[in-house]
Design an enzyme around this catalytic site. Sequence first.
Site, mmCIF file in Angstrom:
data_model
loop_
_atom_site.group_PDB
_atom_site.id
_atom_site.type_symbol
_atom_site.label_atom_id
_atom_site.label_comp_id
_atom_site.label_asym_id
_atom_site.label_seq_id
_atom_site.Cartn_x
_atom_site.Cartn_y
_atom_site.Cartn_z
ATOM 1 C CG ASP A 64 23.148 -29.987 13.361
ATOM 2 O OD1 ASP A 64 22.261 -29.133 13.382
ATOM 3 O OD2 ASP A 64 23.207 -30.961 14.143
ATOM 4 C CG ASP A 70 30.862 -32.789 12.999
ATOM 5 O OD1 ASP A 70 30.829 -33.201 14.168
ATOM 6 O OD2 ASP A 70 30.387 -31.686 12.647
ATOM 7 C CD GLU A 93 24.664 -35.211 15.532
ATOM 8 O OE1 GLU A 93 24.971 -35.695 16.627
ATOM 9 O OE2 GLU A 93 24.595 -33.994 15.325
ATOM 10 C CD GLU A 94 28.170 -35.611 11.804
ATOM 11 O OE1 GLU A 94 27.965 -35.000 10.739
ATOM 12 O OE2 GLU A 94 28.000 -35.087 12.922
ATOM 13 C CG ASP A 114 26.867 -37.072 18.306
ATOM 14 O OD1 ASP A 114 27.669 -36.867 17.377
ATOM 15 O OD2 ASP A 114 26.344 -36.156 18.959
ATOM 16 C CG LEU A 116 33.361 -34.312 17.279
ATOM 17 C CD1 LEU A 116 34.466 -35.067 18.013
ATOM 18 C CD2 LEU A 116 33.964 -33.392 16.229
ATOM 19 C CG ASP A 117 27.834 -34.329 22.309
ATOM 20 O OD1 ASP A 117 26.786 -33.883 21.813
ATOM 21 O OD2 ASP A 117 28.217 -34.058 23.467
ATOM 22 C CD GLU A 278 22.824 -35.799 19.988
ATOM 23 O OE1 GLU A 278 23.793 -35.122 19.628
ATOM 24 O OE2 GLU A 278 21.655 -35.371 19.921
HETATM 25 P P1 AHM Z 1 25.645 -31.631 18.122
HETATM 26 O O1 AHM Z 1 25.500 -33.117 18.130
HETATM 27 O O2 AHM Z 1 25.368 -31.027 16.772
HETATM 28 O O3 AHM Z 1 26.935 -31.188 18.688
HETATM 29 O O4 AHM Z 1 24.430 -31.045 19.004
HETATM 30 C C1 AHM Z 1 24.266 -31.501 20.306
HETATM 31 C C2 AHM Z 1 24.697 -30.430 21.256
HETATM 32 C C3 AHM Z 1 24.875 -30.916 22.662
HETATM 33 O O5 AHM Z 1 26.154 -31.467 22.812
HETATM 34 C C4 AHM Z 1 24.716 -29.661 23.451
HETATM 35 O O6 AHM Z 1 24.321 -29.886 24.793
HETATM 36 C C5 AHM Z 1 23.666 -28.935 22.689
HETATM 37 O O7 AHM Z 1 23.691 -29.456 21.360
HETATM 38 C C6 AHM Z 1 23.943 -27.473 22.607
HETATM 39 O O8 AHM Z 1 22.923 -26.856 21.910
HETATM 40 P P2 AHM Z 1 22.704 -25.269 22.023
HETATM 41 O O9 AHM Z 1 23.851 -24.656 21.298
HETATM 42 O O10 AHM Z 1 21.402 -25.058 21.331
HETATM 43 O O11 AHM Z 1 22.668 -24.928 23.467
HETATM 44 MG MG MG Z 2 25.589 -34.463 19.210
#
Ligand code: AHM
Ligand code: MG
Length: 334
Positions: A64, A70, A93-94, A114, A116-117, A278
């Site tokens: 990502d 983040d 995650e990072e 994670d 920053l979710d 997560e």
């Molecule tokens: P992230 O950790 O990169 O933020 O990804 C997790 C997030 C969740 O918080 C969220 O429910 C989902 O990815 C959203 O994905 P999408 O944009 O495909 O719906």
């Molecule tokens: Mg996340």
Amino acid sequence: MSSCGVTLNRHIIEEEQRHPAVAGELSELLVQLGFAAKILAREIGRAALVGKLGLVGEKNATGDSQKKLDVFANDTVVEAFAQTGLVAGIVSEELDEVKEISCEGKARYILCTDPLDGSSNTDINGALGTIFGLYRRSRTCACDVRGEILGRTAEQVAAGYVMYGTSTVLVYTCGHGVSGFTLDRELGEFLLSHEDIRCPKRGHTYSANVARAGEWDPGIRKFIEYVTQSDRASGRPYSLRYTGALVADVHRSLVEGGIYFYPPDLGHPEGKLRLLYECAPLASLVEAAGGRASTGRQRILEVPVKSIHQRVPLVIGSADDVALYQSFLAASNR
Ligand code: AHM
Ligand code: MG
């Protein structure tokens, strides 16, 4: 409510007295989480004013794009936990690899986080979260944190999240109930606001990125058809609520009932969300509140860990709603 309230730190101490198995060191780790959450709440709140919105121009461990927040969130959480000397390593995650912190005997825990979710919400003032799960090490003599994580299931001794929304809320469990705290910004303290949270058996909302429904198992589409049919007697149709931040959507389901799901699709054949930092922490929390969390076929907390950034499908929330989802999925695969 009294004018004084119960602080997070006070609550942690009282929990320790009620449940001596919750060792003092676990309390210290939770206090540090609260500290990191305050720093993050402050920085998220003023990010647009201090040049912290937008991308840093690099991809993280799971491919990502990394946002400035983040990186800040990761550095803050890592530093806060490293300071305790109680953590042997951190899976984030990072970070591509496990961050080894300490080989000393007192480093009896592994943190999975994670930091920053919901990063896609940073620049639009949407809800964000921090997810954490604490694992107790099976042995403390060797310095192979990765080796200790792989092959086991994702059972944690403490887990929870912080949600940065209209207010900042910290929700945690050490296995004995679930408690929620709201940050009083003037006092700079988390105060108990949600005592003994119980997830309602059934809800009236569902959260999912239904734009991808065409790529999902037909059983899941049938489930959506069912919950969106009008039948007042059985509480249908459900409403759709989707914030783009897992923490915010799960928080809604935890407090009011409902279901969140992220099934496999063409872009994410294993599911999008990551098991260790997560799905599993949220599964521990929701189960401790009487809810349910699964891949659709297997309890999240029974999935063997194969890699630190492993992805799994997730369905989580009210016990009856998750059971119903599973039954639609099972029926379509018969
Ligand atoms: P992230 O950790 O990169 O933020 O990804 C997790 C997030 C969740 O918080 C969220 O429910 C989902 O990815 C959203 O994905 P999408 O944009 O495909 O719906
Ligand atoms: Mg996340």
